[in-house]
Design a protein around this motif. Structure first.
Motif, mmCIF file in Angstrom:
data_model
loop_
_atom_site.group_PDB
_atom_site.id
_atom_site.type_symbol
_atom_site.label_atom_id
_atom_site.label_comp_id
_atom_site.label_asym_id
_atom_site.label_seq_id
_atom_site.Cartn_x
_atom_site.Cartn_y
_atom_site.Cartn_z
ATOM 1 N N GLN A 176 0.841 -1.188 0.000
ATOM 2 C CA GLN A 176 0.000 0.000 0.000
ATOM 3 C C GLN A 176 0.878 1.240 0.000
ATOM 4 O OE1 GLN A 176 -3.210 -0.051 2.778
ATOM 5 N NE2 GLN A 176 -3.836 2.036 2.303
ATOM 6 N N VAL A 177 0.497 2.206 -0.846
ATOM 7 C CA VAL A 177 1.226 3.467 -0.943
ATOM 8 C C VAL A 177 0.761 4.368 0.202
ATOM 9 C CG1 VAL A 177 1.698 5.490 -2.361
ATOM 10 C CG2 VAL A 177 1.387 3.239 -3.457
ATOM 11 N N PRO A 178 1.680 4.825 1.044
ATOM 12 C CA PRO A 178 1.273 5.717 2.139
ATOM 13 C C PRO A 178 0.620 6.993 1.606
ATOM 14 C CG PRO A 178 3.525 4.938 2.463
ATOM 15 C CD PRO A 178 3.112 4.529 1.074
ATOM 16 N N GLU A 179 -0.341 7.500 2.360
ATOM 17 C CA GLU A 179 -1.054 8.712 1.958
ATOM 18 C C GLU A 179 -0.091 9.885 1.762
ATOM 19 O OE1 GLU A 179 -3.964 11.117 0.645
ATOM 20 O OE2 GLU A 179 -4.118 8.959 0.969
ATOM 21 N N THR A 180 0.938 9.971 2.586
ATOM 22 C CA THR A 180 1.902 11.068 2.433
ATOM 23 C C THR A 180 2.612 10.998 1.086
ATOM 24 O OG1 THR A 180 3.575 9.760 3.602
ATOM 25 C CG2 THR A 180 2.324 11.374 4.906
ATOM 26 N N GLU A 181 2.909 9.799 0.611
ATOM 27 C CA GLU A 181 3.552 9.635 -0.700
ATOM 28 C C GLU A 181 2.583 10.041 -1.818
ATOM 29 O OE1 GLU A 181 6.713 8.710 -1.407
ATOM 30 O OE2 GLU A 181 7.297 8.199 0.634
ATOM 31 N N ARG A 182 1.329 9.640 -1.686
ATOM 32 C CA ARG A 182 0.320 9.993 -2.702
ATOM 33 C C ARG A 182 0.151 11.497 -2.803
ATOM 34 N NH1 ARG A 182 -5.157 7.091 -2.649
ATOM 35 N NH2 ARG A 182 -5.181 8.213 -4.597
ATOM 36 N N ARG A 183 0.056 12.157 -1.656
ATOM 37 C CA ARG A 183 -0.126 13.616 -1.660
ATOM 38 C C ARG A 183 1.104 14.329 -2.219
ATOM 39 N NH1 ARG A 183 -2.389 13.088 3.622
ATOM 40 N NH2 ARG A 183 -0.426 13.859 4.441
ATOM 41 N N ARG A 184 2.281 13.884 -1.823
ATOM 42 C CA ARG A 184 3.510 14.536 -2.262
ATOM 43 C C ARG A 184 3.679 14.459 -3.771
ATOM 44 N NH1 ARG A 184 8.472 12.920 -3.043
ATOM 45 N NH2 ARG A 184 8.195 10.835 -2.221
ATOM 46 N N LEU A 185 3.293 13.322 -4.378
ATOM 47 C CA LEU A 185 3.420 13.160 -5.827
ATOM 48 C C LEU A 185 2.179 13.633 -6.580
ATOM 49 C CD1 LEU A 185 5.211 9.714 -6.120
ATOM 50 C CD2 LEU A 185 6.193 11.990 -6.095
ATOM 51 N N ARG A 186 1.153 14.068 -5.830
ATOM 52 C CA ARG A 186 -0.103 14.550 -6.425
ATOM 53 C C ARG A 186 -0.771 13.472 -7.284
ATOM 54 N NH1 ARG A 186 3.130 19.545 -7.423
ATOM 55 N NH2 ARG A 186 2.658 20.885 -5.673
ATOM 56 N N LEU A 187 -0.800 12.246 -6.755
ATOM 57 C CA LEU A 187 -1.491 11.162 -7.450
ATOM 58 C C LEU A 187 -2.981 11.313 -7.201
ATOM 59 C CD1 LEU A 187 0.920 8.250 -6.523
ATOM 60 C CD2 LEU A 187 0.740 9.428 -8.718
ATOM 61 N N LYS A 188 -3.773 11.033 -8.230
ATOM 62 C CA LYS A 188 -5.230 11.208 -8.138
ATOM 63 C C LYS A 188 -5.848 10.187 -7.183
ATOM 64 C CE LYS A 188 -5.932 13.049 -12.749
ATOM 65 N NZ LYS A 188 -6.612 12.841 -14.013
ATOM 66 N N GLY A 189 -7.039 10.524 -6.729
ATOM 67 C CA GLY A 189 -7.819 9.613 -5.904
ATOM 68 C C GLY A 189 -7.819 10.022 -4.445
ATOM 69 N N ASP A 190 -8.892 9.646 -3.763
ATOM 70 C CA ASP A 190 -9.034 9.975 -2.354
ATOM 71 C C ASP A 190 -8.717 8.800 -1.445
ATOM 72 O OD1 ASP A 190 -9.865 12.547 -2.977
ATOM 73 O OD2 ASP A 190 -11.958 11.935 -3.160
#
Length: 144
Positions: A66-80
């Motif tokens: 699972q991709v940590p939420e902090t990584e998703r936000r930092r890279l601006r990956l789509k999805g909630d």
């Protein structure tokens, strides 16, 4: 011309071809998705293996992190919701010259989101090593 060099942990937009699609005779991915460049496998560093990111929860038979939420936000990956990087299958291709690359939205010369942190990549690489040792890694070659 693309504006990046492949490196471990780089996340790019790519027409990923799932193994089941390749086995059915398909030659291109149905959907552009973020993928993670994990393994440079050639001497030049341009031959790499790419692993897909998905928002669909992986089945119990899949090897994923699972991709940590902090990584998703930092890279601006789509999805909630949560996202995973699938590590029991990948695409082998040459970067940055692949025909399967897709620019990031609204920026025709930018093909990447950024790079996952070294801490997260240690988790990814450890899990990937397990897949390789267990002979669970399946790779679809895209560079022909």
């Amino acid at each position: 011309m693309t504006t990046f060099e492949p490196e471990t942990g780089l996340v790019i937009r790519y027409h990923y071809l799932w193994q089941r699609q390749a086995l059915a005779g398909e030659e291109t991915g149905r959907k552009v998705r973020p993928v993670c460049v994990v393994i440079p496998v050639g001497a030049t560093g341009t031959d790499v293996v790419l692993f897909p990111l998905t928002t669909q929860p992986p089945g119990p038979d899949r090897l994923a992190v699972q991709v940590p939420e902090t990584e998703r936000r930092r890279l601006r990956l789509k999805g909630d919701g949560p996202a995973w990087i699938i590590l029991d299958e990948g695409n082998r291709d040459e970067l940055p010259g692949s025909y399967h690359l897709e620019p990031v939205a609204l920026n025709p010369v930018r093909f990447h989101y950024g790079v996952f942190s070294p801490a997260f990549m240690r988790v990814v690489l450890t899990t990937l090593a397990q897949a390789i040792r267990a002979q669970r890694l399946k790779v679809v070659s895209r560079s022909e």
